[in-house]
Structures are given as structure tokens and as C-alpha cells.
Design a protein around this motif. Structure first.
Motif, PDB file in Angstrom:
ATOM      1  N   LYS A  35       0.830  -1.208   0.000  1.00 26.82           N
ATOM      2  CA  LYS A  35       0.000   0.000   0.000  1.00 26.82           C
ATOM      3  C   LYS A  35       0.864   1.257   0.000  1.00 26.82           C
ATOM      4  O   LYS A  35       0.574   2.229  -0.712  1.00 26.82           O
ATOM      5  CB  LYS A  35      -0.930  -0.009   1.210  1.00 26.82           C
ATOM      6  CG  LYS A  35      -1.845   1.208   1.279  1.00 26.82           C
ATOM      7  CD  LYS A  35      -2.818   1.117   2.451  1.00 26.82           C
ATOM      8  CE  LYS A  35      -3.737   2.349   2.475  1.00 26.82           C
ATOM      9  NZ  LYS A  35      -4.730   2.270   3.578  1.00 26.82           N
ATOM     10  N   THR A  62      -9.685  -0.005   2.300  1.00 24.01           N
ATOM     11  CA  THR A  62     -10.020  -0.894   3.421  1.00 24.01           C
ATOM     12  C   THR A  62      -8.786  -1.519   4.061  1.00 24.01           C
ATOM     13  O   THR A  62      -8.913  -2.269   5.035  1.00 24.01           O
ATOM     14  CB  THR A  62     -10.957  -2.016   2.952  1.00 24.01           C
ATOM     15  OG1 THR A  62     -10.296  -2.786   1.935  1.00 24.01           O
ATOM     16  CG2 THR A  62     -12.254  -1.449   2.384  1.00 24.01           C
ATOM     17  N   TRP A  63      -7.620  -1.242   3.525  1.00 23.53           N
ATOM     18  CA  TRP A  63      -6.386  -1.794   4.079  1.00 23.53           C
ATOM     19  C   TRP A  63      -5.955  -0.911   5.261  1.00 23.53           C
ATOM     20  O   TRP A  63      -5.233   0.079   5.093  1.00 23.53           O
ATOM     21  CB  TRP A  63      -5.290  -1.839   3.016  1.00 23.53           C
ATOM     22  CG  TRP A  63      -5.552  -2.844   1.915  1.00 23.53           C
ATOM     23  CD1 TRP A  63      -6.755  -3.301   1.489  1.00 23.53           C
ATOM     24  CD2 TRP A  63      -4.568  -3.484   1.098  1.00 23.53           C
ATOM     25  NE1 TRP A  63      -6.602  -4.187   0.469  1.00 23.53           N
ATOM     26  CE2 TRP A  63      -5.267  -4.327   0.204  1.00 23.53           C
ATOM     27  CE3 TRP A  63      -3.190  -3.434   1.030  1.00 23.53           C
ATOM     28  CZ2 TRP A  63      -4.616  -5.103  -0.747  1.00 23.53           C
ATOM     29  CZ3 TRP A  63      -2.534  -4.207   0.084  1.00 23.53           C
ATOM     30  CH2 TRP A  63      -3.239  -5.035  -0.795  1.00 23.53           C
ATOM     31  N   ARG A  64      -6.347  -1.285   6.464  1.00 26.38           N
ATOM     32  CA  ARG A  64      -6.116  -0.457   7.662  1.00 26.38           C
ATOM     33  C   ARG A  64      -5.201  -1.177   8.634  1.00 26.38           C
ATOM     34  O   ARG A  64      -5.339  -2.390   8.860  1.00 26.38           O
ATOM     35  CB  ARG A  64      -7.447  -0.126   8.339  1.00 26.38           C
ATOM     36  CG  ARG A  64      -8.385   0.736   7.493  1.00 26.38           C
ATOM     37  CD  ARG A  64      -9.637   1.095   8.274  1.00 26.38           C
ATOM     38  NE  ARG A  64     -10.448  -0.098   8.542  1.00 26.38           N
ATOM     39  CZ  ARG A  64     -11.438  -0.505   7.748  1.00 26.38           C
ATOM     40  NH1 ARG A  64     -11.731   0.169   6.648  1.00 26.38           N
ATOM     41  NH2 ARG A  64     -12.123  -1.592   8.059  1.00 26.38           N
ATOM     42  N   ASP A  85      -6.515  -3.371  11.891  1.00 32.60           N
ATOM     43  CA  ASP A  85      -7.107  -4.702  11.848  1.00 32.60           C
ATOM     44  C   ASP A  85      -6.140  -5.749  12.380  1.00 32.60           C
ATOM     45  O   ASP A  85      -4.910  -5.593  12.306  1.00 32.60           O
ATOM     46  CB  ASP A  85      -7.509  -5.052  10.413  1.00 32.60           C
ATOM     47  CG  ASP A  85      -8.590  -4.126   9.873  1.00 32.60           C
ATOM     48  OD1 ASP A  85      -9.432  -3.694  10.676  1.00 32.60           O
ATOM     49  OD2 ASP A  85      -8.580  -3.849   8.658  1.00 32.60           O
ATOM     50  N   PRO A 116      -5.381  -9.192   7.564  1.00 29.39           N
ATOM     51  CA  PRO A 116      -5.868  -8.559   6.327  1.00 29.39           C
ATOM     52  C   PRO A 116      -6.963  -9.352   5.611  1.00 29.39           C
ATOM     53  O   PRO A 116      -7.266  -9.055   4.453  1.00 29.39           O
ATOM     54  CB  PRO A 116      -4.603  -8.516   5.468  1.00 29.39           C
ATOM     55  CG  PRO A 116      -3.840  -9.727   5.868  1.00 29.39           C
ATOM     56  CD  PRO A 116      -4.135  -9.950   7.331  1.00 29.39           C
ATOM     57  N   TRP A 174      -9.730  -7.379   3.859  1.00 25.48           N
ATOM     58  CA  TRP A 174      -9.348  -6.268   2.996  1.00 25.48           C
ATOM     59  C   TRP A 174      -9.778  -6.575   1.556  1.00 25.48           C
ATOM     60  O   TRP A 174      -9.805  -7.740   1.124  1.00 25.48           O
ATOM     61  CB  TRP A 174      -7.846  -6.048   3.027  1.00 25.48           C
ATOM     62  CG  TRP A 174      -7.331  -5.566   4.371  1.00 25.48           C
ATOM     63  CD1 TRP A 174      -8.067  -5.291   5.487  1.00 25.48           C
ATOM     64  CD2 TRP A 174      -5.965  -5.336   4.715  1.00 25.48           C
ATOM     65  NE1 TRP A 174      -7.255  -4.887   6.508  1.00 25.48           N
ATOM     66  CE2 TRP A 174      -5.951  -4.893   6.069  1.00 25.48           C
ATOM     67  CE3 TRP A 174      -4.763  -5.424   4.046  1.00 25.48           C
ATOM     68  CZ2 TRP A 174      -4.776  -4.565   6.733  1.00 25.48           C
ATOM     69  CZ3 TRP A 174      -3.595  -5.097   4.704  1.00 25.48           C
ATOM     70  CH2 TRP A 174      -3.596  -4.669   6.032  1.00 25.48           C
TER      71      TRP A 174
END
Length: 667
Positions: A32, A45-47, A50, A53, A56
Motif C-alpha cells: 500500500k 479498506t487496508w487499515r 485490523d 488482512p 481487505w
């Protein structure tokens, strides 16, 4: 290198605030951070907060990994997301990764060499990006790799010969539209025939090696390389004679009378003028003795043949007179290719299905031939005669049937009956049988040659596929035509024919991309070679189709026809054809193979679950179709037709005539 360190430092900084995120999550965060532009927010949505993954976008996790751990990433699929950036070396930490699919983006830079660490990787698709540099040698060490697509990039250097040694390569090896230089490595002849090899649009040069599976490749595999020469291209190499013969359909008698089993030996290329080996003087007497023995044997065989001809002449004349009125031509005489010489009942038979087919048998057997397909049921050649258009010839494989003496005439009668039934199927969307040839050790079916491959190669890639994806209007037209052709086969006879082997590779495309359903009746012909007259089934065996079709063929088999273990168990039915056609529709709209549903599911089960969960259409449809916003309603309508065709209960599935009518109402 500085950029890679920057990404790793950034990932480590995130890790300090998100200690719960596992190693795979941190590796994906590195990707990312390597992305400089994400116009569609594909990675939103890649946070880092969490725990893993697995939820994601574009990320799939395995239920359990080889190490027993959960939450391990098995697939990263972000097609057509317009991501700009580069591939970070941290991706090598995804040790359980099986699929890395990032086509139709704007990724640049080199493919990281550490990708060789992904030993479980089965699919690597980086097509249609801006990647440069050479192919990392480590890719040749990916022992699980089955599909490699690096097409439409800016890669350079020579073709890595080691790619041919990938032990599980079985789908696609696409290196087209790059800047590769040098020659085609002879090692590429070791690539399995089933692999779709594509080397178009590069700067390759020299003669194409005539070894192994390279002999079986069509010219489209090498198009767009102006300095390449030799077969199968129509470009003569410097110093080569212009009158050199092309490969020919090999005489089955040369292989002991059986069917061709080695595709690399199926097409023979004669290369005159090559260097001659010197032989030592002691071998000369041995060679002379061999020649003398061969001459004596030839004279004896000719005398024996003439004796048989005299005994069989009356029977052959009677058989010829009987068949003359139906347009059949029985080829008799002592110079024929008869294996048993058992009279007219077991002699050769060459039948043209209509008056418009003017090719003679000898002309057919002498014409140049190129292997275009192979399965357990036989080999398909593109035959180019001296006059007239090319034809497709399917040579049926010869089984070990163990028939007793005297049953040859029953086999021949059964073959004639089934071939006549195939020939009577006349529809614009059904591949047309033009002629057939029968001999005890050889059976050929002759069709019109359709130059644009199959729906499978057009959607999933292949030597005959266009470099640009099929637009929606063309896909819809193809499946509409295929539905009409299959509906005709179901309705054209009181016998209620069943195809029994419908799949995307059986839908062939002509020069105007019209669909033609092929393969009708083949299962009956193959089965008839094992059985005497009176034991024919009017239903084709789905088991035979699935076994011949290789990996993924069982996904076309309807649930009611499968045994508990998933293998086909029952004879095929028309409702089974409808189910298989529904899977073909799903292939056309999703762009996925029948086995490529997410989470290890078949495509049909995955699409059904996606609709049940009301997931966005953009997550299911082929990414190459997302730009055709106007077609959204039509795509959705085809999805609903496909789901109706693949209902688990066969009684809930429509008839093919209703399927064709529903598709014709779309658009």
C-alpha cells in the motif's frame, strides 16, 4: 533500494502502533505504501488497526495454512484498479501466497528478485502494467507455478530458458508485447502442449527451433516479431529452400497402427540440407544387409497383398455398388492402407457429407498439417490443401478394445451410423461435419476450419486470442449463438440428442466471431469403438468428457451426475448440458475459469454465494467489462440466466430452447 527501505521503515512504524496486525498484513501494508496513486480507492479498506488482512478488498485468506496457522493470505487480486507505484520486496513475506494477480494497473519498476521465495505461488499475473527490466531468474524456481502472464509490459533481455522447466506449468505462459530480444530458446520445446504459449509483439529474431511442442504451435504464437523466421511463420529463413514441405498428418501405420499419442511426433518437419554424420566403415556391411532384408520383405509383402486383392475383389465391388447410391466412396486396391485386408466390409471408407466438398482422400493425407489441439479423445489438425480452404481434421484415438474376430464390420457400421447422425446436424451455430474416413486402424472427421480459436481462449487467453479483451457486445453475441446451436441439437431429432461435453473450449469462433458448437457426437464415436453393434447409448457419457477434459472439466458436470467424491458417475442428460452451458455463461461474464471461485469454491458456487450476500456487481464481473457502464443491465440479466441454468435441482433448470430465447431478448 532507497525506496524499498523507505517502505519497510514506514511499515515498521505502522507496526509499532498496530502490534496486532500479523506479518502478512504488514507485507501488504508495504504494498500500500509503495502505491503512489490509487484513484479508485481500491486500498481504502487496508487499515493497520485490523488484526489480519483477511477482510481487505482484493485479499483472500486460506482457512488453514500449511503451517496450521490461520489468517494467512492465499491470494491478492486487484485487477483494473489503475494503481500506480511499484512492487515492494516485502511481498516475499507472504509465504502462503498462491495467487498474485495485478493486471491492468500502472505498476512500474522491476519485478523484485525475492519473488522466488513464494514457493506456493500458482498464479502470477502482472499483465498490462509498465514493468521494466529483465525477468528475474528466480521465477524459474517457483515450483508450484501453473500460470504466468507478464504480457503488455516493458520487460527486456532474452527469454529465460529455465521457464520451460517449471514443473507444474499447465495454463498460460504469456510473454507477449514486451521488448524481449534474441532467439526462441530450444528449451521452450519442452513446454507441455496444453500450455498456451504467447510470444507475440517482441523483438525476437532467428529461426524458430523445430523441437518438441514448438512444432505444434500456430503462427499466432510468434506474430509481431519481424526478424523471426521458419515454421510455422510464412517467412523463409536465409539459405532455406523455398519448396520445403510443411508438416503432414503422420501415417498411423508408422506407429504400429495405433492413434497418435505424442503430439511432438504428430507433425513432422522435413529439413533438407542438414549436416550428415560420418559413419565408420564397419557399419557399411551392416547397413547393406539391412537394405537387402528390407527389399526382400517389401517384395514378399507386395506379393501377399496382390493375393489378397484377387480374393477380395468381388466383395469390394459388391460393397462399392451398395454404397454408390448414398454418395459413399470405398477406396479399394492393393496399395491402400488397410490393416487387416479382411474384404470390403473392413476396407477403407471415405464419405463426403455433401456435394460441395471436393477434396479427395489422398489430397487430404498429403496436405500440410499443423496440430491445433490435443486431448485423450484424439488430435486436431489444421490441414492446408493445395487448393481450396483449410479444413480441421480430428483424428480419433484408437482404444484397446479387444474386439473378437468378426466384429470389425459391426464397429464400422456403428461408426457410419453415428457419423451420419453428426453430419445431419445442420445449423449456423453448430460446427459442420464435411466428411469422414474410416479404416480399422484410423478414423478421421473433417470439419470446416474456424480460425479464431474458442471462447475459452478468447476470454482466458491463448495463442489465437486477441491482445484486447472481448467487448461485452461480442461476448453476448457469442453466447446467444452458442445457445441457439445447443438448443437445435436438443430439438432436431426424436432421439433427443445430448451433447455431453459442453464447455467454453467447445464453442469455436469463425472469422466474424460467430459461435459454432463443436464436439457433438464425439463421445458416442469413441464409446462405439469399444462396443459392438446393439450396445450404443443415445446419451453421451459425462464421465468420458470430464476425464478427457483435464483439470477443471469436472466443474461443468451437473451435481446429479456426480458421484459422492465429485467424479462424474451417470450418463449425460439434456439437463446436464443446460448446467454446463450455465457455467460457460459465468465464464463469459466473470472472465474466470470454472475452478477460479474465491475461497476454494467452483465458479458457480462462488457466484451464487456472491448474489446471496448481495455483493457489488463490480466484485463479480470481469474487470475488463467495468468500463462498459451501459451494459450493466445486460450483464446482470445474463447472470440471472446462468444461475437458472445451474440450479442444483435439474427439474428447476429451463430447457435449452427457453435459455436461447431468454438470451436473445437481452439487448
Amino acid at each position: 533500494m532507497a525506496a524499498v527501505l523507505t517502505v519497510l521503515v514506514a511499515a515498521a512504524t505502522v507496526a509499532s502502533t498496530a502490534a496486532a496486525l500479523n506479518t502478512d498484513g504488514l507485507a501488504l501494508l508495504a504494498l500500500k505504501f509503495a502505491v503512489s496513486d490509487d484513484p479508485g480507492n481500491a486500498l481504502s479498506t487496508w487499515r493497520d488497526a485490523d488484526a489480519d488482512p483477511c477482510f481487505w478488498a482484493g485479499v483472500t485468506c486460506a482457512s488453514s495454512s500449511s503451517s496450521g496457522a490461520t489468517g494467512r493470505v492465499s491470494a491478492v487480486e486487484l485487477a483494473n484498479a489503475s494503481l500506480a507505484g511499484y512492487l515492494p520486496s516485502a511481498l516475499s513475506l507472504l509465504s502462503e501466497l498462491q495467487a498474485l494477480s495485478l493486471p491492468y494497473n500502472r505498476l512500474s519498476g522491476q519485478i523484485p528478485a525475492v519473488i522466488a521465495a513464494l514457493q506456493r505461488l500458482a498464479t502470477l499475473d502482472l499483465a498490462h502494467n509498465q514493468l521494466s527490466g529483465q525477468v528475474p531468474p528466480g521465477i524459474a524456481r517457483l515450483v508450484s507455478l501453473q500460470r504466468l502472464d507478464l504480457s503488455s509490459n516493458q520487460l527486456n533481455g532474452t527469454l529465460p530458458p529455465a521457464l520451460a522447466a517449471l514443473p507444474r506449468l499447465s495454463g498460460v505462459l504469456n510473454l507477449s508485447y514486451n521488448h524481449f530480444t534474441g532467439g526462441v530458446p530450444p528449451e521452450f520445446g519442452g513446454i507441455p502442449v496444453a500450455v498456451s504459449l504467447d510470444l507475440r509483439g517482441n523483438d525476437l529474431e532467428g529461426e524458430i527451433p523445430q523441437v518438441g511442442s514448438l512444432v505444434n504451435q500456430g503462427p499466432t504464437a510468434f506474430d509481431g516479431n519481424p526478424r523471426l523466421c521458419g515454421f510455422p511463420l510464412k517467412v523463409e529463413c536465409a539459405g532455406r529452400a523455398s519448396g520445403e514441405d510443411g508438416p503432414r498428418i503422420p501415417d498411423s501405420s508408422a506407429a504400429g497402427g495405433g492413434g497418435v499419442t505424442d503430439p511432438s511426433a504428430a507433425a513432422e518437419v522435413r529439413r533438407p540440407g542438414g549436416p550428415k554424420r560420418r559413419r565408420s566403415s564397419p557399419t557399411v556391411p551392416v547397413l547393406a544387409a539391412i537394405v537387402v532384408v528390407a527389399i526382400v520383405a517389401g517384395v514378399a509383402l507386395q506379393w501377399q497383398c496382390r493375393r489378397r486383392c484377387g480374393a477380395a475383389a468381388a466383395d469390394e465391388e459388391k460393397e462399392s455398388a451398395k454404397e454408390k447410391g448414398s454418395g459413399a466412396v470405398t477406396l479399394a486396391g492393393c496399395e491402400d492402407r488397410r490393416s487387416g485386408g479382411g474384404g470390403g466390409e473392413e476396407g477403407e471408407l471415405f464419405v463426403a457429407m455433401d456435394d460441395g466438398f471436393g477434396m479427395e482422400l489422398e489430397e487430404l493425407l498429403r496436405a500440410s498439417a499443423y496440430v491445433v489441439g490435443k486431448s485423450r479423445g484424439g488430435i486436431v489438425y489444421r490441414v492446408v490443401p493445395g487448393r481450396g480452404p483449410a479444413v480441421a481434421v480430428r483424428r480419433l484415438s484408437e482404444p484397446d478394445d479387444g474386439d473378437s474376430d468378426g466384429s470389425g464390420w459391426r464397429c464400422r457400421r456403428a461408426f457410419e451410423a453415428e457419423a451420419a447422425a453428426i453430419g445431419r446436424a445442420r445449423h449456423p451455430n453448430v460446427a459442420r461435419l464435411r466428411a469422414y474416413y474410416y479404416a480399422p486402424d484410423e478414423k478421421l472427421l473433417i470439419y470446416d476450419y474456424l480460425p479464431n480459436g474458442s471462447l475459452h481462449s478468447a476470454v482466458h487467453g491463448g495463442p489465437t486470442a486477441s491482445p484486447t479483451p472481448l467487448p461485452w457486445s461480442v461476448r453476448l453475441s457469442i453466447v446467444q449463438g452458442a445457445a441457439r446451436g445447443l438448443a437445435y441439437l436438443h430439438e432436431c431429432s426424436p432421439r433427443r440428442y445430448v451433447h455431453g461435453c459442453i464447455k467454453s473450449s467447445k464453442i469455436l469462433l469463425d472469422d466474424e466471431l460467430r459461435a459454432h458448437v463443436s464436439g457433438f457426437g464425439l463421445a458416442r464415436l469413441v464409446a462405439g469403438a469399444h462396443k459392438a453393434a446393439g450396445h450404443h447409448s443415445k446419451k453421451l457419457g459425462s464421465a468420458a468428457c470430464a476425464l478427457r477434459g483435464g483439470t477443471g472439466a469436472a466443474s461443468y458436470v451437473a451435481p446429479e451426475l456426480r458421484a459422492p467424491g465429485g467424479a462424474p458417475a451417470a450418463a449425460a442428460t439434456q439437463k446436464g448440458d443446460v448446467f454446463a452451458f450455465g457455467v460457460v455463461l459465468l465464464e463469459a461474464v466473470t472472465g474466470r475459469e470454472p475452478t477460479e471461485g474465491e475461497g476454494g469454491m467452483d465458479l458457480e458456487a462462488w457466484v451464487r454465494r456472491a448474489f446471496k450476500e448481495e455483493r457489488p456487481l463490480s466484485e463479480v464481473v470481469d474487470p475488463t467489462l467495468l468500463g462498459e457502464v451501459h451494459a450493466k443491465k445486460q450483464v446482470l440479466a445474463v447472470f440471472h440466466v446462468a444461475l437458472g441454468c445451474t440450479e442444483p435441482d435439474p427439474e428447476m433448470r429451463p430447457r435449452m430452447r427457453a435459455v436461447a430465447e431468454s438470451l436473445d431478448r437481452i439487448g
